[in-house]
Design a protein around this motif. Sequence first.
Motif, PDB file in Angstrom:
ATOM      1  N   GLN A  52      -5.524   3.803   5.220  1.00  0.00           N
ATOM      2  CA  GLN A  52      -5.092   5.088   4.686  1.00  0.00           C
ATOM      3  C   GLN A  52      -4.140   4.853   3.527  1.00  0.00           C
ATOM      4  O   GLN A  52      -3.563   3.778   3.395  1.00  0.00           O
ATOM      5  N   PRO A  54      -1.232   7.184   2.480  1.00  0.00           N
ATOM      6  CA  PRO A  54      -0.494   8.431   2.693  1.00  0.00           C
ATOM      7  C   PRO A  54       0.332   8.864   1.486  1.00  0.00           C
ATOM      8  O   PRO A  54       0.804   8.037   0.711  1.00  0.00           O
ATOM      9  N   ARG A  91      -1.656   1.631   0.189  1.00  0.00           N
ATOM     10  CA  ARG A  91      -2.796   1.487   1.109  1.00  0.00           C
ATOM     11  C   ARG A  91      -2.363   0.621   2.290  1.00  0.00           C
ATOM     12  O   ARG A  91      -1.854  -0.494   2.106  1.00  0.00           O
ATOM     13  N   GLN A  93      -3.115  -0.306   6.744  1.00  0.00           N
ATOM     14  CA  GLN A  93      -3.806  -0.137   8.029  1.00  0.00           C
ATOM     15  C   GLN A  93      -2.837  -0.519   9.131  1.00  0.00           C
ATOM     16  O   GLN A  93      -2.196  -1.580   9.081  1.00  0.00           O
ATOM     17  N   VAL A 117      -2.486  12.244   4.689  1.00  0.00           N
ATOM     18  CA  VAL A 117      -2.631  10.863   5.148  1.00  0.00           C
ATOM     19  C   VAL A 117      -3.730  10.089   4.411  1.00  0.00           C
ATOM     20  O   VAL A 117      -3.651   8.883   4.263  1.00  0.00           O
ATOM     21  N   ASN A 118      -4.771  10.784   3.946  1.00  0.00           N
ATOM     22  CA  ASN A 118      -5.847  10.135   3.174  1.00  0.00           C
ATOM     23  C   ASN A 118      -6.473   8.948   3.891  1.00  0.00           C
ATOM     24  O   ASN A 118      -6.521   7.836   3.363  1.00  0.00           O
ATOM     25  N   ARG A 119      -6.984   9.179   5.108  1.00  0.00           N
ATOM     26  CA  ARG A 119      -7.659   8.120   5.863  1.00  0.00           C
ATOM     27  C   ARG A 119      -9.017   7.837   5.259  1.00  0.00           C
ATOM     28  O   ARG A 119      -9.738   8.737   4.837  1.00  0.00           O
ATOM     29  N   GLU A 120      -9.377   6.551   5.249  1.00  0.00           N
ATOM     30  CA  GLU A 120     -10.680   6.138   4.736  1.00  0.00           C
ATOM     31  C   GLU A 120     -11.714   6.201   5.855  1.00  0.00           C
ATOM     32  O   GLU A 120     -11.382   6.089   7.027  1.00  0.00           O
TER      33      GLU A 120
END
Length: 122
Positions: A52, A54, A91, A93, A117-120
């Motif tokens: 993510q 964030p 970025r 994890q 949060v912009n999770r991938e």
Amino acid sequence: MDKKYTIQKSPFVVPTTDGKLIEEHFGNATDKNSDVSIAHMIAPPNWKEPFQTPKFDEYTYIIKGKKQFIINDEVVVLEAGQSIKIEKNTRVQYSNPFDTECEYLAVCLPAFSIDLVNREEE
């Protein structure tokens, strides 16, 4: 006289599907505070989240166990008593690839929000 404090006796338990316990004491889900969120978490052994990026700073304090962070491809492992600040737009994890659970506190500024949060996708 108005009380100048709030005692949180019933944090919001965030529903999860990965075995992780998230108890938000203050923040968007609990008291609609978008400035800061404070959560108590327990990550089970062999747990991980997707990467993510964030739009909030996140501070993590490890209470028990170990937690792994992959920050811009660098692997960082923290143990009980250690803490870290990860700056927004980084970025990252979060994972617990170890055999014991990890208990920690997380503080997000501004507050955690699924929109920030912009999770991938995995």
